[in-house]
Write an enzyme that holds these catalytic residues in place. Structure first.
Site, PDB file in Angstrom:
ATOM      1  N   VAL A  18      -0.854  -5.748   2.848  1.00  0.00           N
ATOM      2  CA  VAL A  18      -2.161  -5.588   2.213  1.00  0.00           C
ATOM      3  C   VAL A  18      -2.067  -4.359   1.319  1.00  0.00           C
ATOM      4  O   VAL A  18      -1.333  -3.415   1.611  1.00  0.00           O
ATOM      5  CB  VAL A  18      -3.313  -5.460   3.242  1.00  0.00           C
ATOM      6  N   SER A  19      -2.807  -4.381   0.220  1.00  0.00           N
ATOM      7  CA  SER A  19      -2.652  -3.354  -0.802  1.00  0.00           C
ATOM      8  C   SER A  19      -3.283  -2.017  -0.461  1.00  0.00           C
ATOM      9  O   SER A  19      -2.826  -0.979  -0.895  1.00  0.00           O
ATOM     10  CB  SER A  19      -3.234  -3.852  -2.128  1.00  0.00           C
ATOM     11  N   THR A  20      -4.363  -2.037   0.303  1.00  0.00           N
ATOM     12  CA  THR A  20      -5.046  -0.785   0.605  1.00  0.00           C
ATOM     13  C   THR A  20      -5.411  -0.740   2.081  1.00  0.00           C
ATOM     14  O   THR A  20      -5.396  -1.756   2.772  1.00  0.00           O
ATOM     15  CB  THR A  20      -6.354  -0.648  -0.204  1.00  0.00           C
ATOM     16  N   GLN A  23      -8.236  -3.114   3.108  1.00  0.00           N
ATOM     17  CA  GLN A  23      -7.995  -4.538   3.297  1.00  0.00           C
ATOM     18  C   GLN A  23      -7.491  -4.799   4.712  1.00  0.00           C
ATOM     19  O   GLN A  23      -6.887  -3.947   5.343  1.00  0.00           O
ATOM     20  CB  GLN A  23      -6.974  -5.049   2.285  1.00  0.00           C
TER      21      GLN A  23
END
Length: 193
Positions: A18-20, A23
Site C-alpha cells: 500500500v502506498s501510504t 491505506q
C-alpha cells in the site's frame, strides 16, 4: 495452498503493497490468502521508493518452483522496466508469478505470453505519450512559447538573491524566507549565475 510436483514441495508466497500509512492492505491480504498464499509480505511504502523491505524478505524466501503472488502487477513493479527486471529474475530462478487482478500465471506458456503482451502494450503507450508530449512542446516552441513553469521572480530579484548569498551576511534559510523561495530554488538560481 502448497503445490506438489514429483514429491517436491512448492509454496505460494504473497506480496502486498500500500502506498501510504493511511491505506489498508486488508483487501490485498485477503485476496492473497484466498489464493492460497502461505506467507504474505506487506510493505506500506510508495511504489516509487526503490528499497522495499518486505519485498526483499519475500525474495529471500522464494525458492525454485515457488510462485510469487501479487494482487496486481503495479504492486510489484514501480515501472515497466522494473516489472520486466522482476520477470527476468523470477524466470532465471525458476519462480512463477501470479497476478490476481490481471489473471496472469507465468507458470503457463499462455501466462508468459500475456505478461509480455501487457508489458509491450504498456511500453508502447508510454512511448506514444512521450512522442505526443515532444510534438506538443515542439509546436509550442514554433509558436514562440517556452515549456515549463513561469519564472517565480524577476531577473532583478534573482540577482539580489544571488548577491545576498554571496555576501554571506544571511543564512540560506533567512534568504529563502526573505525572498519567499525554497532551498532548491535558491540553488538553481546560484547555478544560473
Amino acid at each position: 495452498m502448497t503445490r506438489y510436483l514429483t514429491n517436491t514441495l512448492f509454496m505460494l508466497i504473497g506480496y502486498a503493497r500500500v502506498s501510504t500509512l493511511l491505506q489498508n492492505s486488508d483487501l490485498q491480504q485477503d485476496a492473497l490468502t484466498q489464493a492460497g498464499c502461505e506467507k504474505i509480505f506487506t510493505d506500506k511504502i510508495s511504489g516509487t521508493v526503490a528499497e522495499r523491505p518486505a519485498l526483499t524478505k519475500a525474495k529471500e524466501v522464494l525458492r525454485r518452483g515457488d510462485t510469487l503472488v501479487v494482487w496486481r502487477l503495479d504492486r510489484l513493479g514501480r515501472s515497466l522496466k522494473d516489472l520486466i527486471e522482476w520477470m527476468n529474475y523470477l524466470e532465471q530462478e525458476g519462480i512463477a508469478l501470479i497476478s490476481l487482478q490481471e489473471s496472469i500465471d507465468t507458470s503457463t506458456a499462455t501466462g508468459k505470453l500475456v505478461f509480455h503482451i501487457f508489458a509491450s502494450m504498456a511500453e508502447f503507450e508510454r512511448n506514444l505519450i512521450k512522442e505526443r508530449t515532444m510534438a506538443g512542446l515542439a509546436a509550442a516552441r514554433a509558436r514562440g512559447r517556452k515549456g515549463g513553469r513561469p519564472k517565480k521572480m524577476s531577473d532583478e530579484k534573482r540577482k539580489l538573491t544571488v548577491r545576498l548569498y554571496k555576501e554571506k551576511h544571511h543564512s540560506v534559510d533567512e534568504i529563502c524566507q526573505m525572498m519567499g523561495i525554497t532551498k532548491p530554488t535558491l540553488y538553481s538560481y546560484l547555478k544560473e549565475g
